[in-house]
Design a protein around this motif. Sequence first.
Motif, short mmCIF file in Angstrom:
data_model
loop_
_atom_site.label_atom_id
_atom_site.label_comp_id
_atom_site.label_asym_id
_atom_site.label_seq_id
_atom_site.Cartn_x
_atom_site.Cartn_y
_atom_site.Cartn_z
N LEU A 246 0.77 -1.02 0.01
CA LEU A 246 -0.09 0.10 -0.09
C LEU A 246 0.91 1.11 -0.13
CD1 LEU A 246 -2.89 1.53 0.82
CD2 LEU A 246 -2.10 1.19 3.01
N LEU A 247 1.79 1.12 0.82
CA LEU A 247 2.47 2.62 1.08
C LEU A 247 3.54 2.62 -0.15
CD1 LEU A 247 3.08 2.54 4.89
CD2 LEU A 247 1.76 4.09 3.54
N GLU A 248 4.02 1.66 -0.71
CA GLU A 248 4.89 1.80 -1.65
C GLU A 248 4.24 2.32 -2.94
OE1 GLU A 248 8.37 1.06 -2.67
OE2 GLU A 248 8.20 1.50 -0.48
N LYS A 249 2.90 1.91 -3.12
CA LYS A 249 1.96 2.55 -4.18
C LYS A 249 1.71 3.81 -3.96
CE LYS A 249 0.56 -2.04 -6.09
NZ LYS A 249 -0.66 -2.86 -6.14
N TRP A 250 1.18 4.15 -2.64
CA TRP A 250 0.43 5.27 -2.74
C TRP A 250 0.76 6.39 -1.71
CZ3 TRP A 250 -2.74 5.52 -6.54
CH2 TRP A 250 -3.28 4.55 -7.05
N HIS A 251 1.88 5.93 -1.07
CA HIS A 251 2.32 7.24 -0.24
C HIS A 251 2.65 8.35 -0.84
CE1 HIS A 251 4.47 9.16 3.27
NE2 HIS A 251 5.65 8.78 2.82
N ASP A 252 2.19 9.67 -0.59
CA ASP A 252 2.69 10.78 -1.16
C ASP A 252 2.59 10.55 -2.81
OD1 ASP A 252 2.90 12.35 1.05
OD2 ASP A 252 5.12 11.90 1.12
N HIS A 253 1.38 9.99 -3.24
CA HIS A 253 1.28 9.76 -4.74
C HIS A 253 1.30 11.13 -5.48
CE1 HIS A 253 -0.95 8.56 -8.31
NE2 HIS A 253 -0.19 7.61 -8.13
N GLU A 254 1.77 10.81 -6.67
CA GLU A 254 2.44 12.04 -7.66
C GLU A 254 1.04 12.59 -8.06
OE1 GLU A 254 4.09 10.38 -10.83
OE2 GLU A 254 2.19 9.44 -11.70
N SER A 255 -0.25 12.29 -7.72
CA SER A 255 -1.51 12.97 -8.07
C SER A 255 -1.70 14.50 -7.08
CB SER A 255 -2.48 11.97 -7.93
OG SER A 255 -2.91 11.68 -6.60
N GLY A 256 -0.74 14.09 -5.89
CA GLY A 256 -1.11 15.10 -4.80
C GLY A 256 -2.43 14.91 -4.09
N LEU A 257 -3.30 13.66 -4.43
CA LEU A 257 -4.50 13.62 -3.81
C LEU A 257 -4.46 12.32 -2.75
CD1 LEU A 257 -6.77 14.10 -7.04
CD2 LEU A 257 -6.37 15.51 -5.08
N VAL A 258 -3.46 11.44 -3.04
CA VAL A 258 -3.84 10.25 -2.31
C VAL A 258 -2.40 10.10 -1.35
CG1 VAL A 258 -4.02 7.80 -2.51
CG2 VAL A 258 -5.05 9.16 -3.82
N GLY A 259 -2.80 9.60 -0.27
CA GLY A 259 -1.45 9.20 0.77
C GLY A 259 -1.64 7.81 1.27
#
Length: 520
Positions: A246-259
Motif C-alpha cells: 500500500l505505502l509503496e504504491k500510494w504514499h505521497d502519490h504524484e497525483s497530490g491527492l492520495v496518501g
Amino acid sequence: MSCSCLTPSWLDNLMMSIGSSLTNTSQKNIQAGGIDSQSNEFTAQQSFSTKANKSKTTLIKGGFLYCADIANTIIEHSWILVKDDLIVEIGKEGQPLPQYDILINAKGKLVVPGLVNPHWHESFVAPNHETADDANLQPTAYSNGGDIAALGAMFGFISTVGEKLTLEEGRAIARWSMWTQLRSGTTALGDLGSANKADSMANAAIDLGMRLRVSRWGSDIMLPKDSNQFKVIANTQTQTDDWVDLLEKWHDHESGLVGGMPSVMGAFGSSDEQLLSLAEISNKYQVPYATHLAPLKNERSAVEAVFGKSPIQRFDDLGLLTDRLLAVHTAYASESEFQRLLATGVNICHSPAHYGMLGEATVSETKQLGRFLKEGAWVSSSTDGDISFIGGMCEAMRGAHLGHNEAQNCNTACPPNLALKTGTLYGAKALGWHEKIGSIEVGKQADIVLINIDDYRYKLGNHPLRTYLVTGSSHDVDSVMVAGEMLVENGQSTQFDEAVLFEDYQKAAQSARARIGGPK
C-alpha cells in the motif's frame, strides 16, 4: 523493540520487490482513470487526473467566510483569490479587487474550508436489510457496552472482503461511495479500513479529484467470549505485506491527492506481532496510522483477560502512542491513560452523529471526548461508515456542537466555530495534512466549499454558521472546490453523470455480493 515478522532486511527486500514489480496495468489505471468499457460493463470514463492543468486565477466573491484558522477569522463580505491550486489572497468588501480570469459569485453562500472526514469506512458493497417499519430492529453488537466477540468476528470478516472484489468492481463501488461524501462537501477522506480494495479506492479518489488517505485494515485475531486466549483469524504476515505494498504504491502519490495510512481495527483485533509491525512500518514511512482505541466499555475487561493490560496500555507499551496516531472513539480511558493521551499528542477523533444509530453512549457516558476538547486537544469529527449514506460532515459537526454542549452541561463546550474546526483543521491534522488543507489561508491548497444560506432559516440570525450547523444538512452544499478545481457546481458533479455513477455501482455491487458471503 523489534518484530519477528518485520526485520529491516525483510522490509527492505520487500520494498525492492514491490518497487520493481508495480504492474503497467496498475499505472495505466492510475493515469487513464475510469474503467475500460472495452473489457467490462462499467461506463463511467472521466478521470480528473487527465484534465489539462492550465494556469488560471479564480475569484470567489461575496460570501460569508469562516476560515477555520487558529485565529477564527470571519469575513462577512469576503473575496478569495485562487491561482491554480493555491489560495494567494484573501480580502473583504471595500478593498481593491485583484485581477482574475474566472469569477464565482458567492453572494448568499457560506464559504468554509473543504470538509475533512478523517474516519470513514467504504462499505457500500454490503446489502441493506433494514425495513421501513423497524420490524427487525435488534440491539447492535455495539450496544450495551459492546459484544467484543461478535465484533471481532465481524471485523475479521470485513478485512477479507476486498480480496473478493475485482479491481473494477471495487473502483465502481468506491466511486459512488466517495461521491456521496464529495457531494456533501467532504474534500478529504481518511480510510480506516474498508470492505474494498485499497487500489480501487485510491483510483476512485483520483477519478473524482478528491483527497484520500487509503488504508488496509489489519485484524488478525479475535477474542472469544469469556476466554483468556485469542483466536487467530488471519495471517499476520500477509496483512503486513499488504501495508508495505500500500505505502509503496500510494504514499505521497504524484497525483497530490492520495496518501497511505495503515490501520488496525483495534486492540481486541490485533496480536502484539501485528501491532509491532504497524509501529515499524509507520516509522519507516513516517505516515499517520489509525485505530479504534478504547471505544467500548466492555473492551477493557476482554483485552485484560487475554493480554494482562488495557487497550491503551498495549498501544503505549508497543510504542504506538504518538502524534501520528489517529485514535477513534476514545472514550473509555482511565484517568492516567487520559493524561497520557494528552501528553503524547495522539489525534483523537469521534463520530457524534453515528453513535445513536448504533446504540453507543460514547459522548455522554464518560464525557471524556468533551474533556479532551476542554483541555485543548484537537478532537476531530467524522461520519464513520455504513452500508449506505448516513450523513456527511455537516451532520457530524452538528452532533459535536449539540452533543458536547449537552453532555458537558455548558453551551461553551463546543461552540459553532470549534465544531467547524473539528470538521476541517483538526481532521486535516489527524491525517497529517494540516499544513496544506483544513483552513482557508494564503499559501494553502484551494479546498473550498460554498453552502446555500439565502433562505428563510437565515433571515433573523446573526450567526450563519450556527444556523447551518443546527438546521442545515449535507444537501445544502452548493459547490465544492479541490486544489482549485470546481468538482461540484449547483449540487451537480462537473466530472460525471451521477446516474451513470450509480448504475455502475449497482452493477458492481450485485456482481460482488454473489461471491462475498458473510461472517461466521
